[in-house]
Design an enzyme around this catalytic site. Structure first.
Site, PDB file in Angstrom:
ATOM      1  CD  GLU A 278      -0.138   6.625 -11.306  1.00  0.00           C
ATOM      2  OE1 GLU A 278      -0.537   6.286 -12.456  1.00  0.00           O
ATOM      3  OE2 GLU A 278       0.836   7.347 -11.004  1.00  0.00           O
ATOM      4  CG  HIS A 307      14.329 -14.328   6.874  1.00  0.00           C
ATOM      5  ND1 HIS A 307      14.963 -15.231   7.870  1.00  0.00           N
ATOM      6  CD2 HIS A 307      13.991 -15.167   5.865  1.00  0.00           C
ATOM      7  CE1 HIS A 307      14.783 -16.282   7.265  1.00  0.00           C
ATOM      8  NE2 HIS A 307      14.385 -16.444   6.031  1.00  0.00           N
ATOM      9  CE  LYS A 420       3.368  13.516 -14.029  1.00  0.00           C
ATOM     10  NZ  LYS A 420       3.097  12.724 -15.454  1.00  0.00           N
TER      11      LYS A 420
HETATM   12  O1  PA5 Z   1       0.600   6.144 -15.283  1.00  0.00           O
HETATM   13  C1  PA5 Z   1       0.728   7.370 -15.563  1.00  0.00           C
HETATM   14  O2  PA5 Z   1      -0.027   7.926 -16.286  1.00  0.00           O
HETATM   15  C2  PA5 Z   1       1.848   8.030 -15.190  1.00  0.00           C
HETATM   16  O3  PA5 Z   1       2.396   7.131 -13.894  1.00  0.00           O
HETATM   17  C3  PA5 Z   1       3.003   8.198 -15.899  1.00  0.00           C
HETATM   18  O4  PA5 Z   1       3.249   7.117 -16.698  1.00  0.00           O
HETATM   19  C4  PA5 Z   1       4.087   8.907 -15.578  1.00  0.00           C
HETATM   20  O5  PA5 Z   1       3.611  10.104 -14.401  1.00  0.00           O
HETATM   21  C5  PA5 Z   1       5.046   9.383 -16.444  1.00  0.00           C
HETATM   22  O6  PA5 Z   1       4.256  10.254 -17.366  1.00  0.00           O
HETATM   23  P1  PA5 Z   1       4.858  10.517 -18.777  1.00  0.00           P
HETATM   24  O7  PA5 Z   1       4.819   9.202 -19.539  1.00  0.00           O
HETATM   25  O8  PA5 Z   1       3.783  11.536 -19.413  1.00  0.00           O
HETATM   26  O9  PA5 Z   1       6.069  11.197 -18.685  1.00  0.00           O
END
Ligand code: PA5
Length: 429
Positions: A278, A307, A420
């Protein structure tokens, strides 16, 4: 004091190039030092200040209670760090061996959730204390809110004061924060500037881990110790790792495999997969130019995956940089004396299992060297909170440094947000 050891003798990066890249990072290291000395949460790098936040630790401690079952409801940055540390310290088979038990409700998988409802109901019917820890930074993630509604309705059916069985962790001022206060849940907030995948040392990770009895003081001490090393001008392991990753990404190796020789560390690999994926996988650079860059993180578990993908890694395309993660001290379990089996696999009678594992680790590294496959190596002296704290902090800071080298913003995730939004649109139609 147990030090995490990082070696990169076989990274195949020319020494002068490595040195030049580390030098290129000096302004970013300087900025990071400024953030650390401010101690505040005004910069997007400020997750590095969580490890020194004593007020936060007090708030977490005050909310800890004795429970029989913890259910963490959250996804991505809101649960991966907790899962990673929990499994590293307690093992994948914790439930049933030690109390309290813990479940993780992340995706909206009807089969998995239906089974979880059955398990949780068994606890509730026996009048055991179940605590829902619902974690969402934004407070509006579809999966988290949906799973929470399912599980909270279960509490409403079985306990007299369901709100007393919920702790909500969210951004200060998020829509969920307001609702949670109205519902009289215990609320722990996280700083706005700390992104989900950098939040493991905030209440997001500290609170559920403290419920499980993890020595969070030692976890943070390890992370703080590593923070100082990763703020240094010289011998800075985070800057070195970022430089090695950057060098290989720009030389056709844009797959980064974390190869963990410990089954219980697999989730640490998955935590890092999110962090690297990310943070670095971006459509645009910092100036807004379309660049489509990224490093694809993969997770392998030794010796199991030798393996399955060992052949590909040693014989396939030269498109990967590998980092081996090994553990020096593990439990002691010896093979019995069974002479009838000696001809099948010689030289293992009465040996300890860890000696077999160490032999495999060394064998794999020798094979990588033989095939000129680049690799780095982290040696964990043991799987303790202090050492795991070091490992996580180093990787978060290395990711920030890698963002600087690759000229991308390692703190946003605009394309995750777009899925989202689309999901919400489809649900509304
Ligand atoms: O790193 C990030 O920002 C995302 O992976 C969020 O943690 C994930 O989408 C969950 O979002 P939230 O904590 O707002 O529910």
């Amino acid at each position: 004091v147990k030090e995490l050891l990082f070696t990169h003798d076989h990274s195949l990066v020319p020494a002068e190039t490595l040195h030049a890249l580390e030098k290129q990072l000096q302004p970013e290291i300087e900025r990071m030092r400024t953030v650390a000395s401010s101690g505040s949460y005004t910069d997007e790098r400020s997750s590095i200040n969580l490890v020194a936040d004593e007020a936060l630790q007090q708030r977490v401690k005050a909310a800890v209670r004795k429970v029989d079952l913890v259910v963490v409801v959250g996804i991505g940055g809101s649960n991966l760090g907790t899962l990673a540390i929990h499994e590293a310290l307690h093992g994948k088979n914790h439930n049933g061996l030690r109390a309290p038990s813990i479940y993780f409700a992340d995706t909206v998988d009807a089969d998995a959730m239906a089974d979880m409802v059955v398990f949780i109901e068994r606890y509730l019917e026996r009048k055991m204390h179940v605590l829902l820890v619902v974690i969402s930074k934004s407070g509006a993630t579809t999966e988290t809110i949906a799973n929470f509604e399912v599980l909270y309705s279960l509490l409403q059916k079985h306990v007299e004061h369901p709100h007393k069985h919920v702790v909500a962790i969210t951004d200060d001022g998020s829509p969920f924060h307001k609702l949670a206060e109205q519902q009289d849940f215990t609320v722990l907030t996280m700083p706005k500037q700390v992104g989900g995948r950098y939040s493991v040392f905030s209440a997001v990770g500290l609170y559920p881990l403290a419920l499980l009895g993890v020595d969070t003081h030692s976890l943070l001490a390890g992370a703080k110790h590593m923070r100082e090393k990763c703020l240094a001008e010289k011998n800075n392991p985070a800057a070195t790792l970022a430089a090695i990753q950057y060098y290989h990404e720009t030389h056709g190796r844009n797959i980064y495999d974390t190869f963990l020789f410990s089954t219980d560390l697999e989730s640490i690999g998955k935590w890092y997969r999110q962090l690297l994926g990310e943070s670095i996988g971006k459509e645009h650079n910092r100036a807004g130019k379309q660049v489509f860059v990224g490093i694809t993180p993969t997770v392998s578990v030794g010796s199991t995956d030798l393996h399955s993908v060992g052949q590909l890694y040693l014989g396939g395309p030269q498109d990967k940089l590998t980092t081996f993660v090994t553990v020096s001290r593990t439990k002691t379990l010896s093979l019995p004396q069974m002479p009838a089996y000696e001809p099948l696999v010689p030289h293992i009678q009465e040996k300890e299992l860890r000696h077999l594992m160490h032999a495999i680790e060394q064998g794999v590294q020798a094979a990588y060297m033989d095939k000129a496959r680049p690799f780095c190596h982290f040696t964990l002296p043991e799987k303790s909170p202090y050492v795991i704290g070091q490992f996580l902090q180093l990787h978060m800071m290395a990711t920030m440094y890698l963002g600087a080298l690759m000229d991308v913003n390692p703190f946003d995730q605009p394309n995750v947000e777009s899925y989202k939004k689309e999901t919400k649109r489809i649900l509304s139609s």
